[in-house]
Design a protein around this motif. Structure first.
Motif, mmCIF file in Angstrom:
data_model
loop_
_atom_site.group_PDB
_atom_site.id
_atom_site.type_symbol
_atom_site.label_atom_id
_atom_site.label_comp_id
_atom_site.label_asym_id
_atom_site.label_seq_id
_atom_site.Cartn_x
_atom_site.Cartn_y
_atom_site.Cartn_z
ATOM 1 N N SER A 39 0.823 -1.203 0.000
ATOM 2 C CA SER A 39 0.000 0.000 0.000
ATOM 3 C C SER A 39 0.856 1.252 0.000
ATOM 4 O O SER A 39 1.977 1.280 0.512
ATOM 5 N N SER A 40 0.288 2.319 -0.552
ATOM 6 C CA SER A 40 0.967 3.603 -0.589
ATOM 7 C C SER A 40 0.969 4.243 0.787
ATOM 8 O O SER A 40 0.073 4.034 1.588
ATOM 9 N N GLU A 41 1.980 5.066 1.027
ATOM 10 C CA GLU A 41 2.049 5.833 2.263
ATOM 11 C C GLU A 41 1.312 7.147 2.070
ATOM 12 O O GLU A 41 1.897 8.168 1.721
ATOM 13 N N VAL A 42 0.011 7.161 2.243
ATOM 14 C CA VAL A 42 -0.742 8.393 2.134
ATOM 15 C C VAL A 42 -0.379 9.332 3.277
ATOM 16 O O VAL A 42 -0.332 10.530 3.135
ATOM 17 N N GLY A 43 -0.061 8.793 4.398
ATOM 18 C CA GLY A 43 0.314 9.611 5.546
ATOM 19 C C GLY A 43 -0.363 9.071 6.789
ATOM 20 O O GLY A 43 -1.534 8.777 6.779
ATOM 21 N N LYS A 44 0.383 8.942 7.854
ATOM 22 C CA LYS A 44 -0.156 8.322 9.054
ATOM 23 C C LYS A 44 -1.263 9.173 9.676
ATOM 24 O O LYS A 44 -2.113 8.674 10.383
ATOM 25 N N ASP A 45 -1.245 10.484 9.431
ATOM 26 C CA ASP A 45 -2.274 11.350 9.981
ATOM 27 C C ASP A 45 -3.238 11.822 8.895
ATOM 28 O O ASP A 45 -3.924 12.827 9.070
ATOM 29 N N GLY A 46 -3.292 11.087 7.767
ATOM 30 C CA GLY A 46 -4.170 11.470 6.676
ATOM 31 C C GLY A 46 -3.548 12.455 5.720
ATOM 32 O O GLY A 46 -4.175 12.838 4.727
ATOM 33 N N LYS A 47 -2.327 12.896 5.973
ATOM 34 C CA LYS A 47 -1.657 13.831 5.087
ATOM 35 C C LYS A 47 -1.118 13.104 3.858
ATOM 36 O O LYS A 47 -0.641 11.981 3.948
ATOM 37 N N LEU A 48 -1.192 13.761 2.726
ATOM 38 C CA LEU A 48 -0.717 13.172 1.477
ATOM 39 C C LEU A 48 0.795 13.295 1.383
ATOM 40 O O LEU A 48 1.364 14.361 1.645
ATOM 41 N N SER A 49 1.461 12.209 1.001
ATOM 42 C CA SER A 49 2.918 12.226 0.931
ATOM 43 C C SER A 49 3.427 12.857 -0.354
ATOM 44 O O SER A 49 4.418 13.598 -0.354
ATOM 45 N N SER A 50 2.769 12.574 -1.485
ATOM 46 C CA SER A 50 3.267 13.067 -2.770
ATOM 47 C C SER A 50 2.182 12.979 -3.835
ATOM 48 O O SER A 50 1.227 12.216 -3.707
ATOM 49 N N ILE A 51 2.351 13.782 -4.888
ATOM 50 C CA ILE A 51 1.497 13.722 -6.075
ATOM 51 C C ILE A 51 2.376 13.493 -7.294
ATOM 52 O O ILE A 51 3.377 14.183 -7.484
ATOM 53 N N GLN A 52 1.997 12.521 -8.109
ATOM 54 C CA GLN A 52 2.659 12.282 -9.392
ATOM 55 C C GLN A 52 1.677 12.659 -10.495
ATOM 56 O O GLN A 52 0.605 12.080 -10.609
ATOM 57 N N PHE A 53 2.021 13.652 -11.303
ATOM 58 C CA PHE A 53 1.182 14.072 -12.421
ATOM 59 C C PHE A 53 1.736 13.469 -13.698
ATOM 60 O O PHE A 53 2.833 13.800 -14.127
ATOM 61 N N VAL A 54 0.974 12.556 -14.303
ATOM 62 C CA VAL A 54 1.348 11.990 -15.602
ATOM 63 C C VAL A 54 0.705 12.883 -16.655
ATOM 64 O O VAL A 54 -0.481 12.780 -16.960
ATOM 65 N N ASN A 55 1.502 13.780 -17.195
ATOM 66 C CA ASN A 55 1.058 14.831 -18.104
ATOM 67 C C ASN A 55 1.005 14.285 -19.534
ATOM 68 O O ASN A 55 1.996 13.758 -20.028
ATOM 69 N N PRO A 56 -0.130 14.409 -20.231
ATOM 70 C CA PRO A 56 -0.221 13.846 -21.581
ATOM 71 C C PRO A 56 0.677 14.536 -22.595
ATOM 72 O O PRO A 56 1.200 13.896 -23.502
ATOM 73 N N LEU A 57 0.852 15.847 -22.454
ATOM 74 C CA LEU A 57 1.679 16.615 -23.391
ATOM 75 C C LEU A 57 2.488 17.645 -22.600
ATOM 76 O O LEU A 57 2.205 18.843 -22.640
ATOM 77 N N PRO A 58 3.524 17.200 -21.883
ATOM 78 C CA PRO A 58 4.246 18.102 -20.986
ATOM 79 C C PRO A 58 4.962 19.243 -21.683
ATOM 80 O O PRO A 58 5.299 20.241 -21.037
ATOM 81 N N ASN A 59 5.186 19.130 -22.985
ATOM 82 C CA ASN A 59 5.869 20.193 -23.719
ATOM 83 C C ASN A 59 4.908 21.149 -24.409
ATOM 84 O O ASN A 59 5.337 22.142 -24.997
ATOM 85 N N TYR A 60 3.599 20.852 -24.343
ATOM 86 C CA TYR A 60 2.608 21.736 -24.947
ATOM 87 C C TYR A 60 2.278 22.838 -23.937
ATOM 88 O O TYR A 60 2.051 22.560 -22.766
ATOM 89 N N PRO A 61 2.291 24.111 -24.352
ATOM 90 C CA PRO A 61 2.202 25.217 -23.393
ATOM 91 C C PRO A 61 1.052 25.125 -22.404
ATOM 92 O O PRO A 61 1.244 25.388 -21.206
ATOM 93 N N THR A 62 -0.162 24.787 -22.863
ATOM 94 C CA THR A 62 -1.302 24.756 -21.948
ATOM 95 C C THR A 62 -1.123 23.698 -20.880
ATOM 96 O O THR A 62 -1.357 23.936 -19.691
ATOM 97 N N TRP A 63 -0.701 22.492 -21.275
ATOM 98 C CA TRP A 63 -0.505 21.414 -20.302
ATOM 99 C C TRP A 63 0.689 21.699 -19.396
ATOM 100 O O TRP A 63 0.701 21.320 -18.228
#
Length: 331
Positions: A39-63
């Motif tokens: 299981s992921s470590e969301v956080g022992k007190d409910g706090k989120l540890s990290s966010i991973q954004f899988v960007n569809p077009l990371p080089n396109y200005p809007t994204w």
């Protein structure tokens, strides 16, 4: 200028193709967790540890802007933020799914992505089963989507915003449509635009072509559209990748001043086209606020807070009011 506020909606259908513009709000489904050793470590007190954004077009200005604003907001909430995405200029759903799988293996706290094919739902459900909070942008929403948080578009509002902007200009308008595909989100956009056109007394739809959201296909496809329907006065699309090809096709056909593009965003020649007369209006969205709100919703979900609808403003702007929107961070 036409401006609309869109609120969160839950959709049952699965997104199939990316709109490089789209516009939206968010919906939440129940979060699944697992107590196994992976299981992921969301956080022992409910706090989120990290966010991973899988960007569809990371080089396109809007994204890129969306990712940067998401990052800034995540860090303000004390959450580590990382971003990944395909390296090419075209959408690669297979590569994106692999990146989501890698994020699951890395036991990140949350994954946010654009669900570019039906293959995303199963892998997002795998993430949920491991206690990872999942978020989608421009997704279908609902329990079957695998998303705890979704920013999903209202295509009726999107269609009416574009068409009403065209309709407000004097005269009769014959519109050619350029979509990513006639399935998934592309079809949803087409349906929204066609429904909006039927409600006007001066806009008709002549035909449609598809590019797969590939900029290289825009010129030949728009050329084919204008050849088949020389009566077209306006071209509408949901993709910023259409702009260079559509502008080039209008000029090549000698239709400057006769046929106009509703460009998506100022990038890829949208702003220049507005100046030189090939673009009549630009479809804009408050993309940075979207990124901030998605980040907030994902963190709030992890912390067990009540999720609120995400109001996202969309508009079409002309030469007279474009700069005012850009000064506020719209794109």
């Amino acid at each position: 200028m036409v401006r609309t506020s869109i609120r969160r909606q839950t959709r049952s259908r699965i997104a199939a193709v990316i709109p490089t513009i789209a516009l939206v709000a968010a919906s939440a489904a129940a979060c699944s967790t697992s107590s196994d050793g992976d299981s992921s470590e969301v956080g022992k007190d409910g706090k989120l540890s990290s966010i991973q954004f899988v960007n569809p077009l990371p080089n396109y200005p809007t994204w890129k802007t969306l990712g940067n604003c998401m990052k800034d907001q995540a860090e303000k909430r004390g959450v580590d933020f990382k971003q990944s995405g395909p390296s090419g200029s075209a959408l690669d759903a297979t590569a994106m799914v692999q990146l989501v799988q890698q994020a699951i293996s890395s036991k990140v706290g949350a994954i946010v992505t654009f669900p570019a094919s039906e293959g995303f739902a199963p892998v997002l459900k795998q993430a949920q089963a491991k206690g990872i909070v999942t978020g989608t942008i421009y997704g279908a929403g609902g329990p079957d989507s695998g998303a705890d948080v979704n920013a999903g578009p209202d295509w009726g509002v999107i269609g009416s915003t574009s068409i009403n902007g065209i309709s407000k200009r004097p005269g009769e308008h014959v519109v050619g449509l350029v979509a990513a595909a006639d399935t998934g989100l592309g079809k949803s956009w087409l349906d929204g635009v066609k429904a909006a056109a039927k409600k006007t007394d001066n806009v008709t739809i002549a035909g449609e072509v598809y590019t797969g959201d590939d900029a290289a296909k825009a010129l030949p496809q728009v050329n084919a559209l204008l050849t088949a329907h020389p009566e077209i006065t306006d071209i509408a699309t949901h993709m910023g990748t259409t702009t260079p090809g559509a502008v080039a096709a209008i000029k090549a056909k000698g239709l400057k001043g006769k046929t106009f593009l509703t460009a998506v965003g100022v990038d890829n020649g949208g702003s220049q086209g507005l100046t030189d007369g090939t673009v009549s209006q630009i479809f804009l969205q408050d993309i940075c606020t979207l990124g901030q709100d998605v980040a907030n919703s994902v963190v709030d979900k992890a912390e067990g807070k009540e999720l609120k609808p995400i109001p996202i403003n969309v508009a079409v702007a002309g030469q007279d009011d474009l700069q005012g929107y850009l000064d506020k961070g719209w794109s």
